[in-house]
Design a protein around this motif. Sequence first.
Motif, mmCIF file in Angstrom:
data_model
loop_
_atom_site.group_PDB
_atom_site.id
_atom_site.type_symbol
_atom_site.label_atom_id
_atom_site.label_comp_id
_atom_site.label_asym_id
_atom_site.label_seq_id
_atom_site.Cartn_x
_atom_site.Cartn_y
_atom_site.Cartn_z
ATOM 1 N N ASN A 68 0.727 -1.201 -0.076
ATOM 2 C CA ASN A 68 0.024 -0.078 0.117
ATOM 3 C C ASN A 68 1.062 1.378 0.054
ATOM 4 O O ASN A 68 0.360 2.096 -0.419
ATOM 5 C CB ASN A 68 -0.763 0.149 0.916
ATOM 6 N N LEU A 69 2.037 1.012 0.559
ATOM 7 C CA LEU A 69 3.021 2.191 0.426
ATOM 8 C C LEU A 69 3.416 2.866 -0.813
ATOM 9 O O LEU A 69 3.121 3.863 -1.350
ATOM 10 C CB LEU A 69 4.289 2.059 1.261
ATOM 11 N N ALA A 70 3.482 1.528 -1.870
ATOM 12 C CA ALA A 70 3.727 1.869 -3.304
ATOM 13 C C ALA A 70 2.508 2.406 -3.839
ATOM 14 O O ALA A 70 2.909 3.377 -4.671
ATOM 15 C CB ALA A 70 4.158 0.500 -3.969
ATOM 16 N N PHE A 89 -6.476 2.628 7.642
ATOM 17 C CA PHE A 89 -5.058 1.844 7.323
ATOM 18 C C PHE A 89 -4.580 2.831 6.179
ATOM 19 O O PHE A 89 -3.678 2.974 5.920
ATOM 20 C CB PHE A 89 -5.611 0.488 7.006
ATOM 21 N N ALA A 90 -5.498 3.101 5.318
ATOM 22 C CA ALA A 90 -4.804 3.682 4.056
ATOM 23 C C ALA A 90 -4.568 5.105 4.257
ATOM 24 O O ALA A 90 -3.470 5.619 3.769
ATOM 25 C CB ALA A 90 -6.171 3.586 2.995
ATOM 26 N N GLN A 91 -5.374 5.824 5.179
ATOM 27 C CA GLN A 91 -4.885 7.195 5.595
ATOM 28 C C GLN A 91 -3.701 7.238 6.285
ATOM 29 O O GLN A 91 -2.999 7.989 6.328
ATOM 30 C CB GLN A 91 -6.177 7.722 6.313
ATOM 31 N N GLY A 92 -3.435 6.291 7.252
ATOM 32 C CA GLY A 92 -2.255 6.109 8.075
ATOM 33 C C GLY A 92 -0.998 5.904 6.939
ATOM 34 O O GLY A 92 0.129 6.493 7.330
ATOM 35 N N VAL A 93 -0.982 5.048 5.951
ATOM 36 C CA VAL A 93 0.028 5.175 5.051
ATOM 37 C C VAL A 93 0.156 6.552 4.432
ATOM 38 O O VAL A 93 1.118 6.731 3.952
ATOM 39 C CB VAL A 93 -0.542 3.784 3.966
ATOM 40 N N PRO A 114 -5.354 -4.181 -4.040
ATOM 41 C CA PRO A 114 -4.840 -3.447 -2.862
ATOM 42 C C PRO A 114 -5.759 -2.591 -2.007
ATOM 43 O O PRO A 114 -6.746 -1.717 -2.616
ATOM 44 C CB PRO A 114 -3.888 -2.478 -3.893
ATOM 45 N N LEU A 115 -5.453 -2.718 -0.701
ATOM 46 C CA LEU A 115 -6.252 -1.731 0.310
ATOM 47 C C LEU A 115 -6.387 -0.179 -0.328
ATOM 48 O O LEU A 115 -7.857 0.379 -0.075
ATOM 49 C CB LEU A 115 -5.902 -1.832 1.579
ATOM 50 N N VAL A 175 2.574 6.201 12.367
ATOM 51 C CA VAL A 175 1.602 5.071 12.871
ATOM 52 C C VAL A 175 0.593 4.998 12.008
ATOM 53 O O VAL A 175 -0.136 5.709 11.104
ATOM 54 C CB VAL A 175 1.253 5.828 14.137
ATOM 55 N N VAL A 176 0.245 3.495 11.700
ATOM 56 C CA VAL A 176 -0.705 3.198 11.028
ATOM 57 C C VAL A 176 -1.792 2.272 11.956
ATOM 58 O O VAL A 176 -1.614 1.383 12.546
ATOM 59 C CB VAL A 176 -0.359 2.182 9.935
#
Length: 702
Positions: free
Chosen positions: A23-25, A230-234, A220-221, A203-204
């Motif tokens: 998800n970082l990618a 989760f997505a907002q944390g990334v 992909p999430l 922090v995720v």
Amino acid sequence: MAGHIISIIGGKGGVGKSQFAANLAFAFAAENRQKTLLLDFDQKASGDQNLITGIRSKKTIKELSEFSGAIDPKSINLFVGMHKAGVHYIGMPNDRTTADQVDAEGLGKFLKAVTSLYAVTIIDVGSELNELALKALEYSTMISIVVTPDLLAANQSKRLYTELATLLFPKEMIQIVMNQYQKGHPVGPEIVGRQIGKPVFGVVPRDDQTCARALSSSTPLYTFAKNSPFAQGVVDFVRKLKQKNVLASLERLKKPEGTAASKNKNDSSSSSSRAGKDPWTELKSRIHKALVEEMDMKKQDDSDPKAQIILREKTKKLVVELLGKEDTKSLLKNRDDMNRIVKEILDEALGLGPLEDMLADKTISEIMVVGPKKIYYEQAGKNKRSEITFTNDRQVLNVIERIVAPLGRRIDEKTPYVDARLADGSRVHAIIPPCALDGGTITIRKFPENRLTYKDLVNFGSMTQNMADFLRISVEAHKNMVVSGGTGSGKTTLINMLGGFIPANERIITCEDSAELDFPQDHVVRLETKPPSLEGEGAVDIRCLVKQTLRMKPDRIVVGECRGGETLDMLQAMNTGHDGSLTTVHSNTPRDCMSRLETLVQYAGAGISPKAIKEMIASAVHMVVQQSRLEDGSRKIMNITEVGGLQGEVITLQDIFVYKQEGMSKQGKIIGKFMATGFIPKFIESLEKKGYKVPRGLFKND
């Protein structure tokens, strides 16, 4: 402008670093509005990124490591799988053996060139500092250690952080990411940061439901639920890197030159392993590597014996050809040596390696592997050590994975143990590091080639003909029986024999953790438990199966072993019209068996009073058959005991047959005899009233 490489690593398995890396990618691709590259370097969990991203690369990391051409936009397109969100991806081979063949040095050339093609490259490194991981870190701008809010994960991350510092990686380039964090959790970012010795950078939040849904749909999430916690944390992590210009400042840091880190890590171990490897093992390793390159070593159809024979012959022909290209004059001196090395290579490539000969030996009843260098086996009731060994820990893990993969089960750091079975029904238990300290441990209880009958047990001296006749009458008369005994005492063999006495016109349903029961009747429904999925969901335990059987019109319910709350459901079934049910329990005497049943019922958490539990047991169980493994390795029925009912607070038991040990012979064999106590079970009279003719001579000693 040169791009940056970010390596994502975990101090231990199960911290969600693969999900974070993927998800970082996608977050970088969206925030930078540029194509981002995702690489899977995790050999241990090979293929996980395929499931997380839903992308299939055209070629694998292994093929990339062997590519000798120039790395440019045209050549890179031969390898990558592309997602419309702007992420390009190259995956690890799904086959673990092939994944281990990746050439780390070959990837070094690619990593050096890739920064001119992509602004950001994300590498999922795994959780081990192996040669491939160190090669990725060597070319990285930043290393992110993913940790979860628990002290064990923090402790492992501290170990990893210290090890990276020892390998001369600047502490500034190592950033800590806390995954699965929940507000109010006692182990917060401050505590984790203090324990590791490095403040938490990002922090995720924990978002199990969205992660599970994304994973189950292979999406992909970030693209599946962009606004999820989760997505907002990334995204916050990516924006923090950009706002503080972190990557540009880290680029100027002095990192280990050349392969200094790899040398520091591997010099001592590689020199010792080279010194310890004998030419025979070296030759086998070379042939095996060449074999993987020449053909697909995945077994094509485990259920088709003909396909297996064809595959083995095809592989054998190729092995002989490969050996012909090697200089083997000094090593293979005659035809026997040639046959031996071909067999060993085939066993390792297609079978269970060094265990194949033991599995084929009908005199061996149990195989016990303790790490790569210690293999024990049971023969004629005695444990012996084998001269055969595995080459290394990897070979032991390959064997375990080969056993569990066809059954849809898994074994990894998160769940380091598994119960499984071989194709012939043999029971297998395996446990791997970190729980097994000396390497992978395998225990195989071999399934007899031919089903043992009561005649076999009489011939072996496990019981007398009178006892066998009495047990047949009891089973046919629908008496509920519990087979009691210790580990390896022969409970499963005995319950298989008792099941053979059930009339062929009755419907039998069996429930087991790992299917072992093999009844001769045609109308048998076999149920087996199911472990949880990768997300920790969907488990089906034995208690659930016992409840299901009650809706399936069973004449007989057979539970492989009661070891928990399912005991309550089993006893209730025995008490509600399912007479003639069978099960096994671990205990040393019939009296212990009653106590054990009481304890197991309490595991169900129903809050039943001790007296009510005893009443239930006394009413449900008619007989206990106690089986034991004696000092000389022989297995005997020590007691056949009737459960008489409840008197006050005590369940009354009455022995019908017992085995009395009288001594030991000079050869170390137990001397003793089976005796009838003279007691005639209460149910015999009721059977005689129904027209059964039960010879009273069964209860007399010859």
